[in-house]
Design an enzyme around this catalytic site. Structure first.
Site, PDB file in Angstrom:
ATOM      1  N   GLU A 172      -4.851  -2.251  -5.285  1.00  0.00           N
ATOM      2  CA  GLU A 172      -5.776  -2.741  -4.267  1.00  0.00           C
ATOM      3  C   GLU A 172      -5.877  -1.777  -3.097  1.00  0.00           C
ATOM      4  O   GLU A 172      -6.982  -1.490  -2.618  1.00  0.00           O
ATOM      5  CB  GLU A 172      -5.318  -4.106  -3.729  1.00  0.00           C
ATOM      6  CG  GLU A 172      -5.224  -5.181  -4.773  1.00  0.00           C
ATOM      7  CD  GLU A 172      -3.844  -5.353  -5.378  1.00  0.00           C
ATOM      8  OE1 GLU A 172      -3.470  -6.485  -5.677  1.00  0.00           O
ATOM      9  OE2 GLU A 172      -3.139  -4.329  -5.557  1.00  0.00           O
ATOM     10  N   CYS A 219      -0.359  -9.242  -3.790  1.00  0.00           N
ATOM     11  CA  CYS A 219       0.875  -9.561  -3.079  1.00  0.00           C
ATOM     12  C   CYS A 219       0.554  -9.731  -1.588  1.00  0.00           C
ATOM     13  O   CYS A 219      -0.590  -9.571  -1.166  1.00  0.00           O
ATOM     14  CB  CYS A 219       1.895  -8.445  -3.281  1.00  0.00           C
ATOM     15  SG  CYS A 219       1.442  -6.884  -2.466  1.00  0.00           S
TER      16      CYS A 219
END
Length: 143
Positions: A49, A77
């Site tokens: 990401e 996360c």
């Protein structure tokens, strides 16, 4: 999601956890993509990401990715959920849930926390079985 899955497979083949991510603008044009590169670079922040968001910001010439969609094979996360919010991504699409470290609805829900000044729309479970299969095969091979 297809491109994110391809990037995830490439990460796994290179010895990194198989996670891939793609950022598209409001027109659906890919402006950033990434795969996990932690092992390859020794950088603990080189999650798929973050790599994709950095590339998208560079392509746009600004950190503000309002109107963009981040598509990733695994639920982000806490660090990556924070990066989603800090970049003002409008929509987060992900495949497999991460019951151990997920921060977009499973363990935490950082990206939709009403106490924060920015939130993202979340679409979960897109090709979840395909994403989970890549992860399962990767970890089974290491056990």
């Amino acid at each position: 999601m297809e491109r994110a899955l391809q990037l995830a497979a490439a990460a796994g083949a290179a010895g990194d956890v198989p996670v891939g991510a793609v950022v598209t603008d409001a027109d659906g044009t890919v402006i950033g993509e990434g795969r996990n590169l932690r092992e390859a670079t020794g950088d603990p922040t080189a999650h798929a990401e973050v790599v994709a968001l950095r590339q998208a910001a560079a392509a746009r010439g600004t950190w503000n990715l309002d109107g963009c969609t981040l598509t990733v094979t695994l639920e982000p996360c806490v660090m990556c959920a924070g990066a989603v919010l800090q970049s003002h991504v409008s929509r987060l699409v992900f495949g497999a849930w991460d019951d151990k470290a997920g921060a977009a609805g499973s363990l935490y829900d950082v990206v939709r926390d009403r106490r924060l000044p920015v939130r993202a729309e979340v679409v979960s479970g897109v090709r979840a079985d395909d994403a989970a299969c890549l992860l399962r095969e990767f970890f089974d091979a290491r056990r």
